[in-house]
Design an enzyme around this catalytic site. Structure first.
Site, PDB file in Angstrom:
ATOM      1  N   LYS A 213       0.847  -1.200   0.000  1.00 30.16           N
ATOM      2  CA  LYS A 213       0.000   0.000   0.000  1.00 30.16           C
ATOM      3  C   LYS A 213       0.881   1.247   0.000  1.00 30.16           C
ATOM      4  O   LYS A 213       1.866   1.316   0.746  1.00 30.16           O
ATOM      5  CB  LYS A 213      -0.924  -0.029   1.224  1.00 30.16           C
ATOM      6  CG  LYS A 213      -1.999   1.045   1.230  1.00 30.16           C
ATOM      7  CD  LYS A 213      -2.935   0.872   2.428  1.00 30.16           C
ATOM      8  CE  LYS A 213      -4.041   1.919   2.448  1.00 30.16           C
ATOM      9  NZ  LYS A 213      -4.912   1.782   3.630  1.00 30.16           N
TER      10      LYS A 213
ATOM     11  N   SER B  13      -9.849   1.915   2.575  1.00 26.33           N
ATOM     12  CA  SER B  13      -8.979   2.666   1.680  1.00 26.33           C
ATOM     13  C   SER B  13      -7.995   1.783   0.909  1.00 26.33           C
ATOM     14  O   SER B  13      -7.464   2.194  -0.117  1.00 26.33           O
ATOM     15  CB  SER B  13      -8.189   3.689   2.476  1.00 26.33           C
ATOM     16  OG  SER B  13      -7.348   3.043   3.433  1.00 26.33           O
TER      17      SER B  13
ATOM     18  N   SER C 150      -9.979  -0.411   6.825  1.00 28.18           N
ATOM     19  CA  SER C 150      -9.396  -0.373   5.477  1.00 28.18           C
ATOM     20  C   SER C 150      -8.616  -1.601   5.036  1.00 28.18           C
ATOM     21  O   SER C 150      -8.203  -1.678   3.878  1.00 28.18           O
ATOM     22  CB  SER C 150      -8.503   0.855   5.340  1.00 28.18           C
ATOM     23  OG  SER C 150      -9.320   1.986   5.212  1.00 28.18           O
TER      24      SER C 150
END
Ligand code: GLN
Length: 502
Positions: free
Chosen positions: A85, A160, A184
């Site tokens: 990420k 997210s 997330s």
């Protein structure tokens, strides 16, 4: 390529790939190349990656192959590719957090998670798309375009960390890393049919994880199987003196628990508050079937009342924005990335204001304003103070529940993946996606989402959330692996044998 994978290297589990690399059945270079080819083939449609580091990945893979040729003993995931990420710093590789304000920023240091991945000889393929600064539930808040759910490209992959989960579901990577402030990791896992774990707060170092809400943020593993997630958890977890909230205790035996995969005699609590109206019918159906499966496997199931969970969402939307308004003050046009209006005439404050105006998206601005307001003198006790009190009540509900049960379960999120654009203009509807996941962040304990089939009405994945007490992360893996094995018997494995839209 002649090996038992029949050219299907990208369909394999991380555990199988690692074994094959160690045995010399395949090279780490072949495995990295197969995944880079897959990314080249499908990522135009999925957009899971913001940055693919082909050169770095192949160099790392070659290093693994050379170490093996020298007869060196390597770690359990050596040579396995991973999608990271874009909220973790990577030395020499761009890190944007999905924000325009960090466009062009190349960190001078590695996050502890990044460093541990490198030291474990894991091959980092690139950085994945995310809602700007991890604020969102759909990855639509990225400044660099939306990520599409591989199950149905017109739908969101969650957020997210939608990029990380989509990369797994699209077979672009067998492993990924996410962060979970309110859901997330778990919510994207749920809507993409993958596994995602939010470890105990302090279990995985936050050093080099660009802060959103420091008292809630937690990095964790994402994979297509529970065992793969456990293997990755073991690599990234453990005490780090660079993070003052890091827990200095031995990491729970998550790999052993994933292999045990047995719930016999365990006590499991169904959270009453997360099993009522407002949930999609197919989500409830699969959830209740999963609970029945747990009973069939020998667990005792009871209903557990956690009344303060009803206030978790509003309290979260005071605490998270408050902390973000402070954390994001560092983006001042002077230190990182974008600088707007630096024409020799504008003063420092004007350049800061122009840069923040141009660099932050609407959701980030909304949160900064909410947080600044909630923290302002005269309002602090009414808003931030009350939210912190709710946080204490949530912890007490968990304590009471865990006196009677080993883990709690609920649906991970109330619905399957919604359509791109459907909730984009409705922040409240978007926030509801994290209804069931937020209490765990508020209390700092551990949670997992594991796939439990497809909703009959839309054919999209449903996730079961499992919640364990702090530092009992191993229980998540024990229960998750048992559920996964039962689902495999029912539906075949991996659950996502073919992603229909790719
Ligand atoms: N969707 C939640 C939010 O927007 C949680 C995000 C997260 O866990 N990073 O704040």
């Amino acid at each position: 390529m002649s090996n038992r994978f029949d050219g299907e290297l990208t369909r394999s589990t991380a555990a199988a790939l690692a074994g094959a690399i160690r045995n010399g059945e395949v090279t780490a270079t072949d495995v990295a190349q197969a995944h880079l080819d897959r990314i080249a083939k499908v990522d135009e449609k999925v957009h899971a990656f913001l940055h693919v580091d082909a050169e770095g990945a192949l160099a790392k893979a070659a290093e693994v192959d050379a170490k093996l040729a020298r007869g060196e003993r390597l770690g359990p995931l050596a040579g396995v590719p991973l999608a990271l990420k874009d909220v973790f710093t990577t030395k020499g590789v761009p890190t944007t957090c999905g924000s325009k304000i960090l466009q062009g920023w190349v960190p001078p240091y590695d996050a502890t998670v990044t460093r541990r991945l490198r030291e474990a000889d894991i091959v980092i393929l690139g950085k994945t798309n995310m809602d700007e600064f991890a604020m969102g539930s759909s990855t639509e808040n990225s400044a660099y375009g939306v990520t599409h759910n591989p199950w149905d490209l017109t739908r969101i992959p969650g957020g997210s960390g939608g990029g990380s989960s989509a990369s797994l579901a699209a077979f672009e990577a067998p492993l990924a890393i996410g962060t979970d402030t309110g859901g997330s990791i778990r919510q994207p896992a749920s809507v993409t049919g993958t596994v995602g774990v939010k470890p105990t707060y302090g279990g995985v170092s936050r050093y080099g994880l660009v802060a959103f809400s420091s008292s809630l943020d937690q990095g964790g593993p994402c994979a297509r199987t529970v065992l793969d997630a456990a293997l990755l958890h073991a690599v990234i977890a453990g005490h780090d003196p660079m993070d003052s909230t890091s827990i200095d205790l031995p990491v729970p035996d998550v790999v052993g628990a994933a292999k045990l995969a047995n719930v016999e005699g365990m006590r499991i609590g169904v959270v009453k508050q997360f099993d009522g109206e407002g949930y999609q019918e197919g989500v409830r159906q699969r959830f209740h079937e999963a609970v029945q499966t747990l009973r069939d496997l020998g667990a005792t199931v009871v209903e557990v009342d956690c009344p303060s969970f009803d206030y978790a969402l509003p309290a979260y939307y005071l605490i998270a924005p408050s902390e973000c308004s402070s954390n994001l003050a560092r983006f001042d046009a002077m230190r990182y990335g974008l600088r707007v209006g630096d024409d020799g005439v504008n003063g420092v404050e004007e350049v800061m204001a122009l840069t923040r105006e141009a660099g932050f998206g609407p959701e980030v601005k909304r949160r900064i304003m909410l947080g600044t307001y909630a923290l302002s003198s005269g309002y602090y006790d009414a808003y931030y103070g009350s939210a912190q009190q709710v946080r204490t009540l949530i912890m007490r509900d968990f304590d009471r529940a865990f006196a009677d049960v080993d883990v709690l379960v609920s649906p991970t999120t109330p619905t399957t993946a919604f359509k791109i654009g459907e909730r984009a203009d409705d922040p409240m509807a978007m926030y509801l996606a994290d209804l069931c996941t937020i209490p765990t962040n508020m209390a700092g304990n551990a949670g997992m989402s594991v796939p439990v089939g497809l909703a009959p009405e839309d054919g999209l994945p449903v996730g079961l959330q499992i919640i364990a007490p702090a530092m009992a992360d191993d229980r998540l893996y024990r229960v998750g692996a048992a559920v996964e094995a039962a689902m495999t018997t029912k539906w075949g494995h991996p659950l996502i044998e073919e992603v229909p839209s790719l």
